[in-house]
Each structure stands twice: as C-alpha cells, then as structure tokens.
Write a protein that holds these residues in place. Structure first.
Motif, short mmCIF file in Angstrom:
data_model
loop_
_atom_site.label_atom_id
_atom_site.label_comp_id
_atom_site.label_asym_id
_atom_site.label_seq_id
_atom_site.Cartn_x
_atom_site.Cartn_y
_atom_site.Cartn_z
N ILE A 81 -11.66 13.36 -6.15
CA ILE A 81 -11.75 13.98 -5.53
C ILE A 81 -12.11 14.06 -3.51
CG2 ILE A 81 -13.88 16.24 -4.12
CD1 ILE A 81 -14.80 16.62 -7.18
N GLN A 82 -13.10 12.51 -3.46
CA GLN A 82 -12.36 11.81 -3.21
C GLN A 82 -11.40 11.42 -2.11
OE1 GLN A 82 -16.05 8.98 -2.46
NE2 GLN A 82 -17.38 10.28 -3.30
N GLU A 83 -10.35 10.57 -2.58
CA GLU A 83 -9.28 10.58 -2.98
C GLU A 83 -8.30 11.54 -2.54
OE1 GLU A 83 -8.47 8.02 -6.63
OE2 GLU A 83 -9.31 5.88 -6.14
N ALA A 84 -8.35 13.09 -3.00
CA ALA A 84 -8.17 13.18 -3.02
C ALA A 84 -7.88 14.18 -1.26
CB ALA A 84 -7.86 14.52 -3.66
N VAL A 85 -9.19 13.52 -0.60
CA VAL A 85 -9.36 14.72 0.14
C VAL A 85 -8.97 14.26 1.34
CG1 VAL A 85 -11.07 14.88 1.59
CG2 VAL A 85 -11.75 16.02 -0.61
N LYS A 86 -8.88 12.46 1.07
CA LYS A 86 -8.48 11.45 2.16
C LYS A 86 -7.24 11.53 2.52
CE LYS A 86 -11.86 8.21 1.23
NZ LYS A 86 -12.71 6.65 0.73
N ALA A 87 -6.32 11.26 0.80
CA ALA A 87 -4.73 11.23 0.55
C ALA A 87 -4.53 12.66 1.55
CB ALA A 87 -4.21 11.40 -0.11
#
Length: 240
Positions: free
Chosen positions: A52-58
């Motif tokens: 979730i965190q990686e997708a939100v940042k990207a």
C-alpha cells in the motif's frame, strides 16, 4: 491546457482472490471522464502495508490525483488509513470531528461507539474529511490522495460529494460505430484515419455474434466537432 490526471488504487485481498468483483473502478472512470479528469492508471494491491505504501508513493507522485477504495472499515484488516499516513511520514490518530460524526451516526441507530467502530475515526495529521452520507464513517483527503470506502454504494456517495471540490478540465466525448468486419479488414484504413486526427483517440473493440466477426470503433476527444468529423469519415470508409 491538458486535463488533470488521476490514478486509482484498489486495496483488498478479496479483490485479488476473486471473491469480490470490483465495481468502483468502472464508476470512478465514468465520473472522472464527465468531470474532465483523465484516469490514467489503476492498480490493485493486497492488504499489505508495504504494498500500500509503495503504491501510494508512486501513484501520488505521478498523477494530479490518487483515489483509493477499500480498507477503511472497523476490522483488523482495514489498514489503508495508517499506511497512507505512513507513506507521507505523518502520524495518525482518532480525531475529534471524525469521532463526533460517528457518535452522532450510531446514536441515531441506538448503538454505542465501541473500539472497533472508533477505528474509523482515525485520520492522518493535516487531512480533510470526505463526507459519507450512507454509513457515517468519513473518508479523507491527504494532499492529492483521496481515501474512500470499498463498499460500492458508499464509494459512489463519497465520489459525488468529492468531485465538485476538484478542478476538472474539458470533458471527453465519444462516438461509436459498429462495423461488421474483422479487425484485420479495417486496421489499415483505421490507422490512416487515426493519423489524420492525431488529437483524438481511436479504439477498436472486437466481438463475435453468430460466428461473425465485427468491431466497435470508438472515437474519443475533447473537441466534439472534431470527433463528429472523424466519425463521418469513418462511416464513409466503412458504410453499413
């Protein structure tokens, strides 16, 4: 001036397992098109903090808006809110205004707000609330990320309240022609037409009916008059 861009992040093991069919992407895509915001990408991730965190940042870094659905309920696997906060390096906690909304909602139903329901009042620092007229529990906007429920009825109600607050562009219009020929027969002339009208989008969507091949050709663009001219040329190239 180009339209604002957007991505969608669908969160939930139930989507990836096939247990639940996602309807929110279809609804959001249509409403954003009407509002003049171009949906460019959709991702689906599991109930996994790192994912979730990686997708939100990207996605938040690549587009003007990121819309999420799922994972903001009262159960242990509803982990979207804290991981959106973590993606921005911000703390999260129960906020008074969100708590008051939930307390009023459950009071009307003759229910008390327990620890599980109170999870839905957790809001990252600096976020603004998104109204939920269906079940009370608010979503929130943090910078350019709009966090909403996964239940379609609630998601749709949140979108309706949120969209008027967002600056849109020129709505995209589309026209469709049904061509009773296979894609291989129309590819050449269709490609030439697409080159002539390079500001428009041409899509070909094949089908089979009673053993016969055909194609629905869709022309999309912001200039309705130009879309109409292109459709007229398409009809001349492939008369019924």
């Amino acid at each position: 001036m180009p339209n604002p861009t957007a991505a969608m992040l669908v969160i939930g093991d139930e989507i990836l397992s096939g247990r639940t069919r996602d309807a929110n992407m279809h609804h959001l895509a249509g409403r954003l098109t009407e509002h003049g915001i171009d949906l460019k990408e959709v991702r689906v991730v599991a109930d996994d903090p790192r994912a979730i965190q990686e997708a939100v940042k990207a996605l938040a870094g690549a587009y003007d808006h990121l819309f999420t659905s799922g994972g903001i309920g009262p159960t242990h696997d509803d982990i979207t809110a804290e991981n959106v906060a973590a993606a921005f390096g911000l703390p999260i906690g129960v906020r008074d205004d969100a708590r008051a909304i939930l307390e009023a909602h459950y009071e009307k139903q003759g229910l008390e707000i327990n620890e599980a329901r109170l999870r839905m009042a957790r809001v990252p620092e600096g976020a603004t609330l998104i109204d939920n007229p269906v079940s009370g529990a608010p979503g929130f906007t943090l910078e350019n990320v709009h966090v909403m429920a996964g239940v379609p009825k609630i998601f749709e109600a949140m979108v309706e309240g949120l969209l008027p607050t967002l600056t849109g562009g020129q709505p995209v219009v589309s026209q469709t022609l049904r061509v009773e020929r296979g894609e291989g027969d129309i590819a050449g002339p269709l490609g030439a037409l697409a080159e002539r009208y390079d500001a428009l989008s041409f899509g070909s969507y094949p089908f089979i009916v009673n053993g016969r091949f055909g194609v629905n050709v869709v022309i999309r663009g912001q200039d309705e008059a130009e879309v109409t001219r292109a459709m007229q040329d398409l009809e001349k190239a492939f008369p019924a």
